[in-house]
Design a protein around this motif. Structure first.
Motif, short mmCIF file in Angstrom:
data_model
loop_
_atom_site.label_atom_id
_atom_site.label_comp_id
_atom_site.label_asym_id
_atom_site.label_seq_id
_atom_site.Cartn_x
_atom_site.Cartn_y
_atom_site.Cartn_z
N THR A 26 0.83 -1.21 0.00
CA THR A 26 0.00 0.00 0.00
C THR A 26 0.87 1.26 0.00
O THR A 26 0.51 2.27 -0.59
N GLU A 27 2.03 1.20 0.68
CA GLU A 27 2.94 2.35 0.68
C GLU A 27 3.49 2.59 -0.73
O GLU A 27 3.69 3.73 -1.15
N ILE A 28 3.76 1.50 -1.46
CA ILE A 28 4.26 1.62 -2.84
C ILE A 28 3.18 2.25 -3.72
O ILE A 28 3.46 3.11 -4.56
N GLU A 29 1.93 1.82 -3.51
CA GLU A 29 0.82 2.40 -4.28
C GLU A 29 0.69 3.89 -3.97
O GLU A 29 0.45 4.71 -4.87
N LYS A 30 0.86 4.23 -2.70
CA LYS A 30 0.78 5.64 -2.28
C LYS A 30 1.91 6.45 -2.94
O LYS A 30 1.69 7.58 -3.39
N ALA A 31 3.10 5.84 -3.04
CA ALA A 31 4.24 6.52 -3.66
C ALA A 31 3.99 6.74 -5.15
O ALA A 31 4.32 7.80 -5.71
N PHE A 32 3.40 5.74 -5.82
CA PHE A 32 3.08 5.90 -7.24
C PHE A 32 2.10 7.05 -7.45
O PHE A 32 2.27 7.87 -8.36
N GLN A 33 1.07 7.12 -6.60
CA GLN A 33 0.07 8.18 -6.73
C GLN A 33 0.72 9.56 -6.56
O GLN A 33 0.43 10.50 -7.30
N PHE A 34 1.64 9.64 -5.60
CA PHE A 34 2.36 10.89 -5.35
C PHE A 34 3.22 11.26 -6.58
O PHE A 34 3.23 12.42 -7.02
N ALA A 35 3.96 10.27 -7.13
CA ALA A 35 4.79 10.52 -8.31
C ALA A 35 3.94 10.94 -9.50
O ALA A 35 4.32 11.83 -10.28
N GLU A 37 1.07 12.54 -9.38
CA GLU A 37 0.62 13.93 -9.15
C GLU A 37 1.72 14.94 -9.50
O GLU A 37 1.44 16.01 -10.04
N VAL A 38 2.97 14.58 -9.20
CA VAL A 38 4.09 15.51 -9.42
C VAL A 38 4.56 15.49 -10.88
O VAL A 38 4.76 16.53 -11.50
N LEU A 39 4.73 14.30 -11.43
CA LEU A 39 5.36 14.18 -12.75
C LEU A 39 4.36 14.11 -13.89
O LEU A 39 4.68 14.54 -15.02
N GLY A 40 3.18 13.53 -13.64
CA GLY A 40 2.19 13.41 -14.70
C GLY A 40 2.74 12.65 -15.90
O GLY A 40 3.40 11.63 -15.77
N GLY A 47 12.27 12.35 -25.29
CA GLY A 47 10.94 11.82 -25.56
C GLY A 47 10.50 10.78 -24.55
O GLY A 47 9.33 10.37 -24.52
N GLU A 48 11.41 10.32 -23.67
CA GLU A 48 11.06 9.32 -22.67
C GLU A 48 10.18 9.94 -21.59
O GLU A 48 10.46 11.04 -21.10
N ILE A 49 9.11 9.23 -21.24
CA ILE A 49 8.21 9.70 -20.18
C ILE A 49 8.92 9.52 -18.83
O ILE A 49 9.36 8.42 -18.50
N ILE A 50 9.03 10.60 -18.06
CA ILE A 50 9.80 10.58 -16.82
C ILE A 50 9.25 9.54 -15.85
O ILE A 50 10.00 8.78 -15.22
N LEU A 51 7.93 9.49 -15.72
CA LEU A 51 7.32 8.57 -14.76
C LEU A 51 7.53 7.11 -15.18
O LEU A 51 7.72 6.25 -14.32
N VAL A 52 7.51 6.83 -16.49
CA VAL A 52 7.78 5.46 -16.96
C VAL A 52 9.20 5.05 -16.56
O VAL A 52 9.42 3.94 -16.07
N HIS A 53 10.15 5.97 -16.75
CA HIS A 53 11.53 5.68 -16.33
C HIS A 53 11.57 5.36 -14.83
O HIS A 53 12.20 4.38 -14.41
#
Length: 728
Positions: A26-35, A37-40, A47-53
């Protein structure tokens, strides 16, 4: 949500849920949601999507490295804090949401990224800072290695220059670090990718040959393992057997180092036996399997490697044997347990699982040693990186002190390396040692299992030639520091000598004076100057002569003022503002004279020479007397140049002509001079001997271009072989 992001995220979640070592999903899921919100869906210029990296780095942390939730979260969030974005996220915010462990890892990575390590010069001071940052919390190293592996896997989207830079840095630093931390397969993949971009032809050749021989290897492995599997099953062992092909980079390096073809590389792959054993039975089970294998196939005792009795310093445990298999082919077989295999696959990270969240003591000692070396202010970063990347792949040997304490050293280490491993002071004063009751020298190369006593002497000090035979970075660094300390003491003595002499000569000591001496003696550092004075390589009397000579040299204007009367100074022109005497091509009624020894012409490179009785004489820089004047009377030499002018003035030039004595040759030369070109001729002198002639012409020309044109015309006369300008 972007499909790429969604796909990467779902893969990460499957990895986390399937791994028993990953808690707090659940903490990992919370971290993904936070990332998110910040990176979109923002991208980098490539051309690489920052969040995918970020998500894929977290996947590497979970799958290849095998770390837990805190490190996975750090992988997810490693781009939120230091990307130049409109929405800034500080480490305090991360700490508040995800705790000190995550923020600590991110802080370490932020320090590394602040150095710009993706484009850092391999030989810059940044490497010291980078290594010190990495030598802190080892999880920073592991997450950074995961980040770099992902960058290497996606290197194709970058420019060629960036590819070369990143590949070079990876091969020098990150791949050796992965190897040192036991991440052998990450190290191999990194080096394969480095080869792919630095030498694509070599990479492709080996890759193609491996594909061609795949079926052949598969059939060989099946034939090899069949009798072993049957015997192991009869003995009641639970096990897996698999073959792993040698990395492309390793094969290519072996081809280059051994000067052999692909077909001559006999250890293209290794066969691994992985046992399901209870921890207290691991060693005995592995040795039983070794016995079974060597009963079936003849072994090569010279290639036996026992890393079960004495594991490598990064925790690697395994039995390696080389046996003669079917078709008379040598094959390496590796025998280990499931626990050993996990440590071999995931290196240092696996220690968190088996040792309750701490690294091995050997690993902590290694990191402490790295920090000790790096914190030395006199460390040569270039040498350290070279030693680091070279020595880290060496096999280890195990040596014992007289009390039985174990010391691990790289293969090829000497007695002196061993002394420095015990303590820096022991190394500095080492004069030899005792091995089995026999004396051995500093240069003695240690062998596995040696028990050595070190002899020291208070009179012994490190020598520069020690660097020729020591192997370890610690020994090399300490010797260099000690030798430099001796040099520093000698330099202080030299400085005192110079200061004393300057005081006697009533000459001021200042930075300008030191710069003058460094330039004259072609030295880089003041310490080098002082050292050379102390040891007698630089004579203080020579320094005095140089200073006095330089003090007599002033600017061009000052030189002339000192030598010429003031009424003659009025006629001189220094209008360029660069201490150049400016010479007009019309020099009448001005206190300049053209030197008759070289007859300068408008356009020649020139200098002025201040004479006592004849004012200033203008010489060509190629004048035969120039070298003597400049060396003997540098304070009377003045930079000079011509001023462009529309005035036409004549300059005397002397030309030498030679050739075959054709009929009427003198008449042809005279005609070209007077009629064809219209040059005023002062004299012509031709001598003929045995059908050949030599002549001297004195003519008046307007400038250097005019003279060159005249020489060209003369060369075209039939019978003329050589034409050149003479000095007089």
């Amino acid at each position: 949500m972007n499909k790429q992001i969604e796909k990467a995220w779902l893969e990460l979640m499957e990895l986390c849920k399937a791994s028993p070592s990953v808690e707090e999903v659940t903490e990992i899921e919370k971290a993904f949601q936070f990332a998110w919100e910040v990176l979109g869906e923002d991208t980098w210029p490539s051309g690489e999507i920052i969040l995918v990296h970020s998500i894929e780095v977290a996947q590497v942390v979970a799958r290849e490295v095998g770390l837990g939730a805190s490190s996975i979260i750090a992988g997810l969030l490693h781009n939120v804090s230091y990307e130049q974005r409109s929405k800034q996220v500080g480490l305090k915010e991360v700490e508040k949401r995800f705790g000190t462990q995550v923020s600590g890892i991110l802080e370490g990575m932020a320090k590394i990224n602040a150095l710009g390590t993706d484009t850092v010069d391999l030989y810059s001071e940044n490497y010291r800072k980078l290594m010190l940052a990495l030598a802190g919390d080892v999880r920073v190293i592991l997450v950074k290695i995961a980040d770099r592996l992902h960058v290497m896997r996606n290197l194709a989207m970058h420019s060629s220059a960036v590819q070369q830079k990143i590949a070079m840095e990876t091969s020098h630093l990150y791949a050796p670090l992965a190897h040192r931390l036991g991440l052998y397969y990450i190290n191999s993949e990194m080096l394969d990718l480095c080869l792919k971009y630095t030498n694509p032809e070599a990479y492709q050749y080996v890759d193609d040959r491996l594909k061609e021989s795949r079926d052949e290897r598969k059939n060989f492995v099946a034939e090899f393992v069949k009798p072993i599997e049957e015997k192991l099953k009869r003995r009641g062992f639970k096990f897996d057997m698999k073959a792993r092909t040698k990395s492309i980079n390793s094969i290519w390096k072996k081809m280059q180092n051994k000067k052999v073809s692909f077909d001559e590389v006999y250890d293209l792959f290794a066969i691994r036996v992985i046992l399901d054993s209870e921890q207290e039975l691991e060693k005995s089970d592995c040795w039983q399997v070794y016995s079974i294998v060597t009963e079936e196939y003849q072994s090569n005792p010279e290639r036996m490697r026992d890393w079960i009795t004495m594991p490598k310093s990064n925790g690697y445990e395994s039995l390696h044997a080389t046996v003669l298999g079917p078709q008379k082919k040598w094959v390496e077989i590796q025998i280990r347990t499931r626990r050993m295999d996990e440590i071999a696959e995931k290196g240092l990270a696996a220690h968190w699982k088996y040792k309750g969240g701490s690294a091995s003591s050997e690993m902590e000692n290694w990191l402490a040693n790295v920090r000790e070396i790096l914190e030395n202010p006199e460390l040569n970063v270039v040498d350290f990186i070279d030693d680091f990347s070279t020595n880290i792949y060496n096999d280890e040997i195990f040596v014992f002190t007289p009390k039985g304490d174990l010391k691990r050293l790289p293969a090829g280490s000497t007695l002196l390396d061993f002394a420095y491993e015990i303590h820096s002071e022991v190394g500095d004063h080492c004069v030899g040692g005792m091995l089995d009751g026999k004396k051995v020298t500093l240069r003695y190369k240690l062998k596995n299992g040696d028990q050595v006593a070190v002899d020291t002497s208070a009179k012994q000090t490190p020598k520069l030639d020690w660097l020729e035979f020591v192997v370890t970075t610690k020994a090399k660094t300490r010797i260099k520091v000690s030798v430099n300390e001796e040099r520093r003491i000698e330099a202080e003595n030299g400085k005192e000598i110079l200061l004393r002499k300057l005081k006697n000569w009533k000459i001021d000591y200042n930075d300008e004076l030191i710069r003058l001496l460094l330039k004259h003696y072609n030295l880089k550092l003041a310490q080098d100057l002082y050292y050379n004075i102390s040891v007698g390589k630089i004579d203080t009397l020579a320094i005095k002569e140089l200073i006095v000579e330089k003090e007599t040299e002033a600017t061009a204007r000052q030189k002339v003022e000192e030598i010429l009367p003031s009424d003659q100074m009025k006629e001189l022109d220094f209008s360029t503002g660069n201490d150049y005497l400016v010479i007009d091509n019309n020099i009448k009624n001005v206190n300049h004279k053209l030197a008759p020894c070289c007859n300068p012409i408008f356009g020649d490179a020139i200098f002025g020479f201040v004479t006592i009785n004849d004012g200033i004489k203008i010489h060509r820089r190629s004048c035969p007397n120039a070298k003597q004047m400049i060396e003997r009377y540098p304070y009377r030499v003045i930079p000079a140049k011509w001023r462009d002018s529309t005035k036409r003035t004549s300059f005397q030039a002397t030309i030498r002509v030679s050739g075959t004595d054709e009929a009427g040759i003198v008449g042809q030369i005279s005609y070209v001079l007077s009629k064809d070109i219209g040059v005023q001729m002062r004299s012509i002198n031709i001598d003929t001997v045995n059908g050949e002639f030599e002549g001297t012409l004195r003519v008046f020309v307007n400038n250097l271009d005019h003279l060159d044109f005249l020489i060209h015309k003369l060369q075209n006369i039939k019978g003329v072989i050589h034409v050149s300008r003479a000095d007089t």
